[in-house]
Design a protein around this motif. Structure first.
Motif, PDB file in Angstrom:
ATOM      1  N   ASN A 190       0.445  -1.327  -0.261  1.00  0.00           N
ATOM      2  CA  ASN A 190      -0.131  -0.101  -0.381  1.00  0.00           C
ATOM      3  C   ASN A 190       1.030   0.849  -0.307  1.00  0.00           C
ATOM      4  O   ASN A 190       1.109   1.856   1.552  1.00  0.00           O
ATOM      5  N   ASN A 191       1.027   1.038  -1.109  1.00  0.00           N
ATOM      6  CA  ASN A 191       2.294   2.612  -1.703  1.00  0.00           C
ATOM      7  C   ASN A 191       1.852   3.971  -1.092  1.00  0.00           C
ATOM      8  O   ASN A 191       1.349   3.987  -1.836  1.00  0.00           O
ATOM      9  N   LYS A 192       2.314   5.077  -0.256  1.00  0.00           N
ATOM     10  CA  LYS A 192       1.402   6.547  -0.083  1.00  0.00           C
ATOM     11  C   LYS A 192       3.074   6.940   0.258  1.00  0.00           C
ATOM     12  O   LYS A 192       3.834   6.788   0.722  1.00  0.00           O
ATOM     13  N   PRO A 193       2.549   8.410  -0.096  1.00  0.00           N
ATOM     14  CA  PRO A 193       3.663   9.274   0.334  1.00  0.00           C
ATOM     15  C   PRO A 193       3.120   9.458   1.631  1.00  0.00           C
ATOM     16  O   PRO A 193       2.539   9.353   2.798  1.00  0.00           O
ATOM     17  N   ILE A 194       4.808   9.053   2.557  1.00  0.00           N
ATOM     18  CA  ILE A 194       5.407   8.901   3.951  1.00  0.00           C
ATOM     19  C   ILE A 194       6.230   9.638   4.175  1.00  0.00           C
ATOM     20  O   ILE A 194       7.081  10.150   3.130  1.00  0.00           O
ATOM     21  N   ASP A 195       6.418  10.181   5.668  1.00  0.00           N
ATOM     22  CA  ASP A 195       7.682  10.775   6.120  1.00  0.00           C
ATOM     23  C   ASP A 195       8.370   9.981   7.147  1.00  0.00           C
ATOM     24  O   ASP A 195       8.584  10.018   7.813  1.00  0.00           O
ATOM     25  N   LEU A 196       9.843   9.390   6.020  1.00  0.00           N
ATOM     26  CA  LEU A 196      10.678   9.145   6.753  1.00  0.00           C
ATOM     27  C   LEU A 196      10.987   9.312   8.217  1.00  0.00           C
ATOM     28  O   LEU A 196      11.279   9.067   9.237  1.00  0.00           O
ATOM     29  N   GLY A 197      11.145  10.910   8.221  1.00  0.00           N
ATOM     30  CA  GLY A 197      11.528  11.060   9.435  1.00  0.00           C
ATOM     31  C   GLY A 197      10.666  11.287  11.274  1.00  0.00           C
ATOM     32  O   GLY A 197      10.939  10.820  11.693  1.00  0.00           O
ATOM     33  N   LYS A 198       9.209  11.389  10.709  1.00  0.00           N
ATOM     34  CA  LYS A 198       7.924  11.387  11.252  1.00  0.00           C
ATOM     35  C   LYS A 198       7.631   9.537  11.162  1.00  0.00           C
ATOM     36  O   LYS A 198       7.938   9.580  13.422  1.00  0.00           O
ATOM     37  N   LEU A 199       8.278   9.011  10.733  1.00  0.00           N
ATOM     38  CA  LEU A 199       8.474   7.504  10.660  1.00  0.00           C
ATOM     39  C   LEU A 199       9.478   6.880  11.348  1.00  0.00           C
ATOM     40  O   LEU A 199       8.795   5.987  12.625  1.00  0.00           O
ATOM     41  N   LEU A 200      10.653   7.433  11.960  1.00  0.00           N
ATOM     42  CA  LEU A 200      11.176   6.852  12.515  1.00  0.00           C
ATOM     43  C   LEU A 200      11.070   7.406  14.076  1.00  0.00           C
ATOM     44  O   LEU A 200      11.874   6.619  14.353  1.00  0.00           O
ATOM     45  N   LYS A 201      10.762   8.838  13.391  1.00  0.00           N
ATOM     46  CA  LYS A 201      11.261   9.333  14.851  1.00  0.00           C
ATOM     47  C   LYS A 201       9.786   8.129  15.854  1.00  0.00           C
ATOM     48  O   LYS A 201       9.858   7.754  16.604  1.00  0.00           O
TER      49      LYS A 201
END
Length: 725
Positions: free
Chosen positions: A411-422
């Motif tokens: 389910n590919n969608k735009p994501i913020d890696l910085g937020k996900l890593l946090k």
């Protein structure tokens, strides 16, 4: 000196004699049944040709349906303002699509019946009866057009949803592809028989729909079946068998005779409109190659008859050795499969019984020490820990099962890696503090943080790797999560100073249920599935995973994923909802659950929040309770899925179909079916949300508060509208 004679065993001599007699008898029978064999060979040859022709026709038509499906998708995704924009869009789509080897045209029809060609032509559609809602979504017609009565095949595709033009009161309802049958007829050419054949497409009753214009007519009858009925069927075939085959949707090949000679006929159903394809070839053109083949076969049979006696001994010896080898291999494979199954059951038995023993043991201690609140509280805490261990085990096994059956969906969608890593770091920081491990996060080389990807799978990969590092890193150890932009993707590294692994074990690291030794399994707990799941998820995302490790010093896992960059503007808008404790007294809901214990647990939890709870044992009882209740009596329905009499899916559909003001009240699935496909199924049935068992109490509370507020606002709006009226 006498030559030593080699004596064959009696059983070998007997076998050779039997084979020799068999070959002689076979040759005699072959000579006597030559005509019947020749017929079978001819029929088989024509059947093979027919199968290829049918496959090409079906594949071509399916390709056109896929082309139309793409046109529908492209049109629904585009923002089209007016008719000029529609024509420009049609032209662009036509240009983008690969041009087939035959002539075709692309067009669409609006709600008023106007036809828009890709080249800019606009005209009135001539067959409005084909656009009715009662017509199938996919239709195929063959028609004659133009002064020369050229035949065309038209594929009509009704769009799933009409496409509304933004600047005009106009909507597109159908997309069409028109094929020139003169070019399309090339697919029906029978080069294997020197183009000496006749091709017909008929409807289910045998009425002729198409005949290649460059071919002579085989019969003047408009109904092919009626024409064949008056001819003589040969070699045991009959018109009745032909009719039965067509009625059953199967192919049929036979030979007929009329005044001008014999003909082979093959008929086969096509995959669309219940149409049939007939291929008629003169006998002489079917038999040419076959006759030569059989003559050659007779010569070869004579040579083979002489060689068989010489080769039979070698064959028997070789075959016996191969048979023994295959049997030994099959036995070994069966043993390996049995060991693997036994090993799996043993490991699962151990891993399930360990937390289960803790749960049962703590229940026993709590019941014996019920007078001591401290002991009871300690037992409850340990029961909770063991329950989560058991749940983790079940989730790992289910994840592995989904992976093995290819049930994981991206389910590919735009994501913020910085937020996900946090968020990942926040999830494991509590564990690192509890284990007295230093945790570091290095995103200095992250670069562009906005990408297209599956946030759920990426989070699962990182959490599994970090959890694994925590499990095998001792106190005062260090764990580091590093992320960097690799140009063609992103690199994720999880490094620890844990116990490390041996070189020998690294070759088996990603195999299911694998841990370095039983001591590790017992000491650190776990199924040995985590890294296997990670590897499969990484490969599902078209990435790769590698590891370097030194025994006694630590390990470093590296995951490389080809994530595509996107813009910050592409990120979905965040909906920040602040949930404050709220008294839910006065809220009334219907709890539908067939299991007595689960119903008691859910009811107790709900009543702790002040909710008034009515219950039903199955979907039918829930439907009747709701129908008999006053309007707006219930604020929400909690619905199990798998129940006797009527399941939750069917019950939800019936409730939604009721002619009541409150038929649209929130229905939340509360079920042990936890896969994404299960959630999609509940949404399709009209349910508003999906809660998985065991019950996540904070999540349940948030849902109750959300729907309590939404329903309150909805009813206030209705009351205001009634007052204004």
């Amino acid at each position: 000196m006498k030559k030593k004679q080699i004596k064959l065993p009696l059983n070998t001599k007997a076998l050779m004699a039997i084979v020799a007699v068999f070959v002689i008898v076979a040759c005699l029978l072959f000579a006597r049944t030559f005509d019947a064999q020749l017929y079978q060979q001819r029929a088989y040859s024509l059947t093979q040709t027919m199968e290829k022709v049918v496959e090409v026709v079906n594949r071509t038509i399916n390709g056109e349906w896929e082309r139309l499906s793409y046109v529908s998708y492209a049109m629904s995704e585009a923002s089209i303002a007016d008719r000029d924009g529609l024509l420009a869009h049609m032209n662009a789509v036509y240009t983008d699509l690969s041009t087939p080897s035959y002539t075709w045209r692309l067009s669409c029809i609006d709600g008023s019946g106007l036809l828009y060609e890709w080249d800019g032509n606009i005209e009135r559609w001539a067959w409005p009866e084909l656009l009715l809602d009662s017509c199938p979504q996919q239709q195929i017609v063959i028609t004659e057009t133009g002064a020369d009565d050229a035949e065309q095949m038209i594929l009509i595709y009704r769009l799933p949803q009409p496409v509304q033009l933004t600047a005009e009161e106009l909507s597109v309802t159908h997309a069409l592809i028109t094929l020139d049958m003169n070019a399309f007829g090339g697919l029906l050419a029978v080069s294997a028989f020197e183009d000496n054949g006749y091709s017909y497409i008929t409807d289910e009753n045998g009425m002729r729909l198409y005949h290649q214009q460059n071919q002579a007519e085989f019969m003047s009858a408009y109904n092919i079946l009626a024409g064949l009925q008056n001819m003589t069927f040969l070699y045991g075939s009959s018109y009745e068998e032909l009719s039965a085959a067509l009625a059953g949707g199967t192919s049929y090949t036979f030979e007929i005779e009329r005044e001008d000679g014999r003909y082979f006929v093959a008929c086969s159903p096509l995959s669309f409109n219940n149409w049939k394809l007939f291929l008629i070839v003169p006998e002489v053109y079917v038999s040419g190659n076959t006759t030569q083949m059989i003559r050659t076969l007779l010569i070869e049979l004579t040579a083979i008859a002489l060689l068989i006696v010489l080769l039979i001994s070698l064959f028997v010896w070789t075959n016996s050795r191969q048979t023994v080898a295959r049997q030994q291999l099959a036995v070994e494979e069966a043993r390996r499969a049995s060991r693997a199954k036994s090993d799996f059951l043993s490991r699962m038995s151990h891993d399930i019984r360990t937390p289960l023993n803790g749960i049962m043991g703590m229940c026993h201690i709590a019941s014996q020490q019920s007078h001591d609140p401290a002991v009871v509280a300690d037992c409850i805490e340990k029961i909770d820990i063991s329950s989560h261990q058991l749940m983790s085990l079940i989730n790992d096994v289910l994840d592995m099962t989904r992976i093995e059956h290819d049930k994981i969906e991206l389910n590919n969608k735009p994501i913020d890696l910085g937020k996900l890593l946090k968020e990942c770091a926040a999830q494991i920081e509590a564990q690192t503090k509890e284990s007295k491990i230093i945790f570091e996060k290095d995103i200095s080389s992250l670069g562009h943080p906005y990408v297209l990807g599956d946030a759920v799978l990426l989070n699962q990969i990182l959490i599994n790797l970090l959890g694994n590092a925590i499990k095998f890193t001792p106190e005062n150890g260090r764990i580091c999560l590093r992320v960097s932009d690799a140009g063609d993707g992103y690199c994720f590294e999880v490094e620890d100073t844990g116990i490390g692994m041996t070189e020998e074990f690294l070759t088996h690291l990603f195999e299911p249920f694998t841990q370095e030794n039983d001591d590790v399994r017992t000491k650190y707990k776990g199924t040995g599935l985590g890294l296997s799941i990670v590897k499969n998820l990484v490969e599902k995302m078209d990435g790769e995973i590698s590891v370097r490790s030194t025994y006694g010093e630590g390990s470093c896992f590296t995951v490389r994923l080809p994530l595509t960059k996107c813009c910050e503007a592409d990120l979905p808008e965040e909906k920040k909802e602040k949930w404050a404790p709220e008294d839910l007294t006065g809220m009334r809901l219907l709890l539908v659950e067939d299991n007595d214990i689960n119903r008691m647990i859910a009811r107790t939890i709900l009543e702790e929040y002040g909710v008034t709870v009515d219950t039903a044992d199955n979907g039918r009882e829930a439907l009747e309770r709701f129908k008999d209740s006053p309007v707006r009596h219930y604020d929400l329905i909690l619905m199990d899925l798998r129940m006797p009499v009527m399941d939750g899916i069917e019950a939800s559909r019936h409730i939604r179909a009721l002619a009541r003001e409150d038929a649209g009240l929130p229905i939340v699935a509360l079920t042990a079916d936890a896969f994404a496909s299960d959630e999609r199924r509940t949404r399709e049935a009209g349910m508003d949300a999906h809660l998985s068992k065991p019950i996540d109490i904070p999540q349940l509370e948030r849902l109750l508060q959300k729907y309590r507020r939404n329903r309150t606002e909805e009813w206030k709006n209705d009351e205001n509208q009634n007052d204004e009226a």
